[in-house]
Design a protein around this motif. Structure first.
Motif, PDB file in Angstrom:
ATOM      1  N   HIS A  22      35.983  39.822  22.751  1.00  0.00           N
ATOM      2  CA  HIS A  22      35.079  40.890  22.297  1.00  0.00           C
ATOM      3  C   HIS A  22      33.694  40.798  22.950  1.00  0.00           C
ATOM      4  CE1 HIS A  22      34.516  44.098  19.293  1.00  0.00           C
ATOM      5  NE2 HIS A  22      33.253  43.713  19.272  1.00  0.00           N
ATOM      6  N   SER A  23      33.334  39.619  23.441  1.00  0.00           N
ATOM      7  CA  SER A  23      32.018  39.421  24.048  1.00  0.00           C
ATOM      8  C   SER A  23      32.024  39.620  25.555  1.00  0.00           C
ATOM      9  CB  SER A  23      31.506  38.015  23.721  1.00  0.00           C
ATOM     10  OG  SER A  23      31.389  37.834  22.327  1.00  0.00           O
ATOM     11  N   GLY A  24      33.188  39.920  26.128  1.00  0.00           N
ATOM     12  CA  GLY A  24      33.264  40.131  27.561  1.00  0.00           C
ATOM     13  C   GLY A  24      33.624  38.904  28.360  1.00  0.00           C
ATOM     14  N   ASN A  25      34.116  37.851  27.704  1.00  0.00           N
ATOM     15  CA  ASN A  25      34.554  36.655  28.416  1.00  0.00           C
ATOM     16  C   ASN A  25      35.993  36.840  28.891  1.00  0.00           C
ATOM     17  OD1 ASN A  25      32.156  35.015  27.871  1.00  0.00           O
ATOM     18  ND2 ASN A  25      32.853  35.088  25.736  1.00  0.00           N
ATOM     19  N   ILE A  26      36.212  36.680  30.188  1.00  0.00           N
ATOM     20  CA  ILE A  26      37.550  36.833  30.751  1.00  0.00           C
ATOM     21  C   ILE A  26      38.318  35.534  30.558  1.00  0.00           C
ATOM     22  CG2 ILE A  26      38.867  37.230  32.870  1.00  0.00           C
ATOM     23  CD1 ILE A  26      36.631  39.077  33.797  1.00  0.00           C
ATOM     24  N   ILE A  27      39.431  35.613  29.850  1.00  0.00           N
ATOM     25  CA  ILE A  27      40.213  34.426  29.495  1.00  0.00           C
ATOM     26  C   ILE A  27      41.292  34.144  30.533  1.00  0.00           C
ATOM     27  CG2 ILE A  27      41.543  33.320  27.669  1.00  0.00           C
ATOM     28  CD1 ILE A  27      38.633  34.147  26.915  1.00  0.00           C
ATOM     29  N   ALA A  28      41.994  35.161  30.988  1.00  0.00           N
ATOM     30  CA  ALA A  28      43.084  34.986  31.952  1.00  0.00           C
ATOM     31  C   ALA A  28      43.248  36.274  32.748  1.00  0.00           C
ATOM     32  CB  ALA A  28      44.388  34.637  31.235  1.00  0.00           C
ATOM     33  N   THR A  29      43.786  36.161  33.959  1.00  0.00           N
ATOM     34  CA  THR A  29      43.960  37.331  34.815  1.00  0.00           C
ATOM     35  C   THR A  29      45.367  37.345  35.422  1.00  0.00           C
ATOM     36  OG1 THR A  29      43.106  36.176  36.770  1.00  0.00           O
ATOM     37  CG2 THR A  29      41.514  37.394  35.423  1.00  0.00           C
ATOM     38  N   ASP A  30      45.763  38.522  35.879  1.00  0.00           N
ATOM     39  CA  ASP A  30      47.041  38.695  36.555  1.00  0.00           C
ATOM     40  C   ASP A  30      46.875  39.829  37.562  1.00  0.00           C
ATOM     41  OD1 ASP A  30      49.660  38.400  37.290  1.00  0.00           O
ATOM     42  OD2 ASP A  30      50.521  38.964  35.357  1.00  0.00           O
ATOM     43  N   GLN A  31      47.830  39.961  38.475  1.00  0.00           N
ATOM     44  CA  GLN A  31      47.714  40.989  39.501  1.00  0.00           C
ATOM     45  C   GLN A  31      49.074  41.296  40.106  1.00  0.00           C
ATOM     46  OE1 GLN A  31      44.343  40.693  42.227  1.00  0.00           O
ATOM     47  NE2 GLN A  31      45.721  41.054  43.948  1.00  0.00           N
ATOM     48  N   LEU A  32      49.267  42.577  40.450  1.00  0.00           N
ATOM     49  CA  LEU A  32      50.473  43.034  41.140  1.00  0.00           C
ATOM     50  C   LEU A  32      50.066  44.005  42.246  1.00  0.00           C
ATOM     51  CD1 LEU A  32      52.892  43.895  38.165  1.00  0.00           C
ATOM     52  CD2 LEU A  32      53.128  41.969  39.750  1.00  0.00           C
ATOM     53  N   PRO A  33      50.822  44.078  43.330  1.00  0.00           N
ATOM     54  CA  PRO A  33      50.554  45.115  44.337  1.00  0.00           C
ATOM     55  C   PRO A  33      50.772  46.503  43.731  1.00  0.00           C
ATOM     56  CG  PRO A  33      52.057  43.443  45.180  1.00  0.00           C
ATOM     57  CD  PRO A  33      51.943  43.205  43.714  1.00  0.00           C
ATOM     58  N   THR A  34      49.985  47.456  44.154  1.00  0.00           N
ATOM     59  CA  THR A  34      50.138  48.822  43.650  1.00  0.00           C
ATOM     60  C   THR A  34      51.283  49.525  44.377  1.00  0.00           C
ATOM     61  OG1 THR A  34      47.767  48.972  43.223  1.00  0.00           O
ATOM     62  CG2 THR A  34      48.999  51.033  43.273  1.00  0.00           C
ATOM     63  N   PRO A  35      52.346  49.897  43.661  1.00  0.00           N
ATOM     64  CA  PRO A  35      53.458  50.626  44.311  1.00  0.00           C
ATOM     65  C   PRO A  35      53.002  52.016  44.742  1.00  0.00           C
ATOM     66  CG  PRO A  35      54.132  49.653  42.207  1.00  0.00           C
ATOM     67  CD  PRO A  35      52.634  49.577  42.255  1.00  0.00           C
ATOM     68  N   GLN A  36      53.771  52.613  45.627  1.00  0.00           N
ATOM     69  CA  GLN A  36      53.418  53.927  46.166  1.00  0.00           C
ATOM     70  C   GLN A  36      54.384  55.024  45.744  1.00  0.00           C
ATOM     71  OE1 GLN A  36      50.411  54.341  47.799  1.00  0.00           O
ATOM     72  NE2 GLN A  36      50.246  52.240  47.013  1.00  0.00           N
TER      73      GLN A  36
END
Length: 301
Positions: A22-36
């Motif tokens: 809620h305070s804007g702290n990033i806990i974990a991230t993930d990422q995928l390529p954007t399909p077309q």
């Protein structure tokens, strides 16, 4: 009890997600390529959503014209293949949670309003320099969306109406940081036209062809800022995008703004130079701004 949110930033090359408190702290991230393709795109989005658990709500930053009330998106740029689509409703069906969808440039502006370099002013803007030019406006402490949800579309400003190709007459076409980097690379014989770090080695050295290309680019940015300032009279304008991490970018834009004012008495008399700074947030801007848009939406209910 701490609440967590899933924030998603959809870009032309990657879809990023983050678990944020809620305070804007990033806990974990993930990422995928954007399909077309549309079906693949929605499947990738669902994959990221299903991988996140125990979140209170979902927020999404997306390139395009967005109605933040309904979540209807008119996709633009690399995601134009999606056409018009109610993204909020799609995510809501997947999660059965509150959902917010916002335009990417507006999300970057919201991030600066919430935790960044617009917190101490009432009237400001974020101008992002990349493949094209993005913009978001804050007026009287509020994000300006406009009745058609198109406020801040500064890439569509016509800055050379005599150009034979109408598209090339716009800010988005003439003020591309990516094109500037490619031009520096070509002029200096660099092996990779996309290597901004190497291009800025030459720019910071004031290598003649690189410096000339760069200062001409900064002059075009300064012209854009003067045009914006003539309409809305802002206190502060933040420069975002990857190149804003280079201190020479903001300093040279300021310098070119002053030179333009010195060249014309009307620009001296009628335009007040705003406080031009680098934006605080880089790759996290859209993720954080989407969350702030969500929190504001939840407060209204």
């Amino acid at each position: 009890m701490q609440r967590y949110y899933l924030s998603i930033d959809i870009g032309g090359t990657a879809i990023k997600s983050a678990r944020i408190d809620h305070s804007g702290n990033i806990i974990a991230t993930d990422q995928l390529p954007t399909p077309q393709r549309a079906d693949d795109f929605l499947a990738a989005l669902a994959q990221l959503i299903h991988a996140s658990q125990d979140v209170h709500a979902v927020c999404v930053s997306v390139p395009g014209i967005v109605n933040p009330t309904t979540g209807q998106v008119e996709f633009t740029g690399a995601l134009g293949f999606m056409g018009e689509f109610n993204l909020a409703e799609y995510v809501r069906r997947l999660t059965r949670l509150p959902v917010y969808v916002g335009n990417d440039a507006n999300c970057a502006t919201l991030a600066e309003m919430w935790l960044g370099n617009l917190t101490t002013v009432a009237n400001g803007a974020v101008v992002t320099l990349g493949t094209s030019v993005g913009g978001g406006l804050m007026i009287n402490g509020q994000l300006l969306a406009g009745p058609h949800f198109r406020a801040g579309e500064i890439s569509a400003i016509v800055n050379n109406h005599d150009h034979l190709d109408p598209h090339e007459a716009t800010v988005g076409a003439s003020t591309s940081a990516v094109k500037m980097i490619a031009a520096v690379a070509a002029a200096c014989g660099l092996p990779d036209s996309r290597d901004g770090r190497r291009a800025f080695v030459e720019i910071n050295r004031h290598t003649p062809p690189a410096w000339e290309i760069f200062t001409a680019f900064c002059r075009r940015v300064a012209v854009l800022l003067i045009n914006v300032q003539a309409v809305v009279d802002l206190e502060r304008i933040l420069i975002g995008g990857g190149i804003s991490a280079q201190p020479v970018v903001v300093s040279e834009i300021r310098h070119q703004f002053k030179l333009l004012q010195e060249s014309d008495r009307r620009l001296q008399d009628d335009i007040v130079m705003p406080d031009i700074q680098a934006a605080k947030f880089g790759n996290e801007a859209n993720l954080l701004g989407a969350l702030y848009g969500l929190l504001l939406q939840l407060e209204e209910k």
